[in-house]
Design an enzyme around this catalytic site. Structure first.
Site, PDB file in Angstrom:
ATOM      1  N   SER A  12      10.089  25.793 -12.018  1.00 19.81           N
ATOM      2  CA  SER A  12       9.602  25.604 -13.392  1.00 19.81           C
ATOM      3  C   SER A  12      10.513  26.278 -14.410  1.00 19.81           C
ATOM      4  O   SER A  12      10.336  26.101 -15.617  1.00 19.81           O
ATOM      5  CB  SER A  12       8.200  26.201 -13.514  1.00 19.81           C
ATOM      6  OG  SER A  12       8.291  27.608 -13.388  1.00 19.81           O
ATOM      7  N   ASP A  39      14.828  38.404  -8.610  1.00 17.02           N
ATOM      8  CA  ASP A  39      13.691  39.081  -7.981  1.00 17.02           C
ATOM      9  C   ASP A  39      14.201  39.888  -6.786  1.00 17.02           C
ATOM     10  O   ASP A  39      15.353  39.736  -6.379  1.00 17.02           O
ATOM     11  CB  ASP A  39      12.573  38.097  -7.576  1.00 17.02           C
ATOM     12  CG  ASP A  39      13.083  36.945  -6.722  1.00 17.02           C
ATOM     13  OD1 ASP A  39      13.993  37.173  -5.909  1.00 17.02           O
ATOM     14  OD2 ASP A  39      12.569  35.823  -6.870  1.00 17.02           O
ATOM     15  N   LYS A  42      10.388  41.311 -10.680  1.00 19.14           N
ATOM     16  CA  LYS A  42       9.532  40.198 -11.139  1.00 19.14           C
ATOM     17  C   LYS A  42       8.150  40.294 -10.494  1.00 19.14           C
ATOM     18  O   LYS A  42       8.034  40.685  -9.342  1.00 19.14           O
ATOM     19  CB  LYS A  42      10.207  38.884 -10.744  1.00 19.14           C
ATOM     20  CG  LYS A  42       9.387  37.637 -10.977  1.00 19.14           C
ATOM     21  CD  LYS A  42      10.133  36.374 -10.540  1.00 19.14           C
ATOM     22  CE  LYS A  42       9.723  35.928  -9.152  1.00 19.14           C
ATOM     23  NZ  LYS A  42      10.336  34.654  -8.750  1.00 19.14           N
ATOM     24  N   ASP A  71      20.342  32.590  -7.745  1.00 17.03           N
ATOM     25  CA  ASP A  71      19.084  32.343  -7.020  1.00 17.03           C
ATOM     26  C   ASP A  71      19.226  31.078  -6.176  1.00 17.03           C
ATOM     27  O   ASP A  71      20.166  30.299  -6.357  1.00 17.03           O
ATOM     28  CB  ASP A  71      17.933  32.171  -8.031  1.00 17.03           C
ATOM     29  CG  ASP A  71      16.577  32.567  -7.449  1.00 17.03           C
ATOM     30  OD1 ASP A  71      16.489  32.828  -6.233  1.00 17.03           O
ATOM     31  OD2 ASP A  71      15.591  32.611  -8.216  1.00 17.03           O
ATOM     32  N   ARG A  85       9.208  27.379   0.774  1.00 15.20           N
ATOM     33  CA  ARG A  85       8.568  28.566   0.186  1.00 15.20           C
ATOM     34  C   ARG A  85       7.230  28.875   0.843  1.00 15.20           C
ATOM     35  O   ARG A  85       6.687  29.948   0.661  1.00 15.20           O
ATOM     36  CB  ARG A  85       8.432  28.388  -1.337  1.00 15.20           C
ATOM     37  CG  ARG A  85       9.764  28.584  -2.047  1.00 15.20           C
ATOM     38  CD  ARG A  85       9.702  28.227  -3.502  1.00 15.20           C
ATOM     39  NE  ARG A  85       9.623  26.778  -3.706  1.00 15.20           N
ATOM     40  CZ  ARG A  85       9.533  26.185  -4.886  1.00 15.20           C
ATOM     41  NH1 ARG A  85       9.503  26.918  -5.974  1.00 15.20           N
ATOM     42  NH2 ARG A  85       9.479  24.869  -4.990  1.00 15.20           N
ATOM     43  N   GLU A 141       3.126   2.207   2.131  1.00 10.08           N
ATOM     44  CA  GLU A 141       3.708   2.632   3.409  1.00 10.08           C
ATOM     45  C   GLU A 141       5.193   2.314   3.381  1.00 10.08           C
ATOM     46  O   GLU A 141       5.619   1.331   2.764  1.00 10.08           O
ATOM     47  CB  GLU A 141       3.047   1.873   4.573  1.00 10.08           C
ATOM     48  CG  GLU A 141       1.695   2.412   4.943  1.00 10.08           C
ATOM     49  CD  GLU A 141       1.108   1.688   6.154  1.00 10.08           C
ATOM     50  OE1 GLU A 141       1.813   0.861   6.766  1.00 10.08           O
ATOM     51  OE2 GLU A 141      -0.066   1.946   6.464  1.00 10.08           O
ATOM     52  N   ASP A 167       0.829  -1.218   0.000  1.00 10.14           N
ATOM     53  CA  ASP A 167       0.000   0.000   0.000  1.00 10.14           C
ATOM     54  C   ASP A 167       0.860   1.264   0.000  1.00 10.14           C
ATOM     55  O   ASP A 167       0.354   2.358   0.243  1.00 10.14           O
ATOM     56  CB  ASP A 167      -0.944  -0.001   1.203  1.00 10.14           C
ATOM     57  CG  ASP A 167      -0.185   0.020   2.524  1.00 10.14           C
ATOM     58  OD1 ASP A 167       1.074  -0.038   2.484  1.00 10.14           O
ATOM     59  OD2 ASP A 167      -0.822   0.114   3.584  1.00 10.14           O
ATOM     60  N   ARG A 224       4.541  37.959  -9.923  1.00  2.00           N
ATOM     61  CA  ARG A 224       3.909  36.653 -10.105  1.00  2.00           C
ATOM     62  C   ARG A 224       2.405  36.865 -10.212  1.00  2.00           C
ATOM     63  O   ARG A 224       1.733  37.031  -9.199  1.00  2.00           O
ATOM     64  CB  ARG A 224       4.192  35.763  -8.883  1.00  2.00           C
ATOM     65  CG  ARG A 224       5.463  34.961  -9.007  1.00  2.00           C
ATOM     66  CD  ARG A 224       5.371  33.634  -8.273  1.00  2.00           C
ATOM     67  NE  ARG A 224       6.673  33.008  -8.156  1.00  2.00           N
ATOM     68  CZ  ARG A 224       7.237  32.286  -9.124  1.00  2.00           C
ATOM     69  NH1 ARG A 224       6.621  32.113 -10.265  1.00  2.00           N
ATOM     70  NH2 ARG A 224       8.423  31.753  -8.932  1.00  2.00           N
ATOM     71  N   GLY A 252      10.600  29.408 -15.090  1.00  2.00           N
ATOM     72  CA  GLY A 252      10.001  30.635 -15.636  1.00  2.00           C
ATOM     73  C   GLY A 252      10.765  31.883 -15.208  1.00  2.00           C
ATOM     74  O   GLY A 252      11.104  32.744 -16.036  1.00  2.00           O
TER      75      GLY A 252
END
Ligand code: R5P
Length: 313
Positions: A224, A170, A193, A219, A93, A36, A34, A195, A226
């Site tokens: 992603s 950013d 930047k 950074d 985040r 686990e 299952d 969002r 972007g």
């Protein structure tokens, strides 16, 4: 001292073991039908100083649960001290309430790790330094910066380095970017930047003169892609000579690799805090640098009760 690895980043764990010249402790990590998780530590750990290496990268929930279960097994096996070595701390985040009736998941994860029985945490480039305060146990937050500084010195000739401009993708990353720029006596620029919604980013403005410069975007996370790819395009549109990037945690969710391949980025250098799939390893624009020496040295110092702050860069 004993080193134990979960399944999240066995390559890094092996490299740390090589740096420290000690073997990884034998553990079985299995799944029931299952899904686990079941673990068994196959060596005596009674009274040992344990360093358990497990980033909580994707699949974040599985890797987190595996970390908690390993800690539980170690507590019940009478380990003397358990340091959770979490090179990439997932959920970071979500470090504040972003609206009504939303969680602070980074705090919840910190609680879970402490409550499971970890005595200390060792991590790299926490998304926000103040997450250290979410733990009521000692937390060492190493900076990936020294690893990147060495690489930049190797990759860029002295002449190129005169044109270096470090760029924060950013406003949240300005302090981090200024710190690395200082090491090269270089200027910084900032991408403004926005969002519009989670997972999408737009460049509004560039603060600073980027024309004719060799730009390095700096950074903590590429997810992603972007943020980085849009920033690279904007820098090129504003006359930058070239744009490369140094990023600590290669989260690289789809379609990051495709985006990077089609982007203006000459190269994206990531640390090895997250174990990468073949697709990333095969991408010509992505290169990994190792944090094994940094983490190995931090582990050695913690085990010997020596200062770790010397490694903070
Ligand atoms: C944000 O504050 C982080 O530092 C990164 O810039 C962000 O997580 C990158 O996300 P993405 O690659 O999805 O744009």
């Amino acid at each position: 001292m004993k080193l134990i690895s979960g399944t999240a980043n066995n390559d890094l764990a092996k490299n740390i073991a090589d740096v420290l010249d000690i073997p990884l402790t034998n553990v079985d990590i299995e799944r029931f039908r299952d899904q686990e998780i079941f673990v068994r530590i196959n060596e005596n750990v009674r009274g040992e100083d344990i360093f358990l290496i497990q980033p909580t990268s994707a699949p974040a929930n599985d890797h987190l649960m595996e970390l908690l279960i390993l800690i539980d097994a170690l507590v019940r096996a009478s380990a003397q001290r358990i340091t959770a070595v979490v090179p990439y701390f997932g959920y970071a985040r979500q470090d504040r309430k972003t609206g009504g009736r939303t969680p602070i998941s980074a705090k919840l994860v910190a609680n879970l790790i402490s409550k499971a029985g970890a005595d200390r945490v060792l991590t790299v480039d926490l998304h926000a330094g103040q997450i250290q305060g979410f733990f009521d146990i000692p937390t060492d937050n190493l900076f990936g910066q020294p690893v990147f500084i060495n690489d930049i010195k190797e990759q860029f000739s002295k002449r190129d380095r005169e044109k270096l401009l470090f760029v924060s993708p950013d406003t949240g990353g300005v302090v981090r970017t200024r710190a690395i720029a200082k090491e090269f006596d270089a200027d910084i620029a900032i991408v403004d930047k926005r969002r519009p919604k989670a997972g999408e980013s737009e460049v509004m403005n560039i603060i600073g003169d980027v024309a004719g410069r060799t730009c390095i975007l700096y950074d903590d996370i590429i997810d992603s892609g972007g943020t980085l790819c849009n920033a690279a395009k904007a820098l090129k549109d504003h006359g930058a000579n070239s744009v490369s990037a140094y990023i600590t945690h290669g989260v690289l969710s789809d379609p990051a690799v495709e985006r990077i391949s089609k982007s203006e980025l000459t190269e994206v250098v990531i640390a090895d805090t997250i174990m990468q799939p073949k697709k990333v390893k095969d991408c010509k624009q992505i290169r990994e640098v190792s944090t094994a020496t940094l983490l190995g040295e931090a582990i050695r110092r913690i085990a010997n009760d020596e200062s770790v702050s010397k490694l903070f860069g």
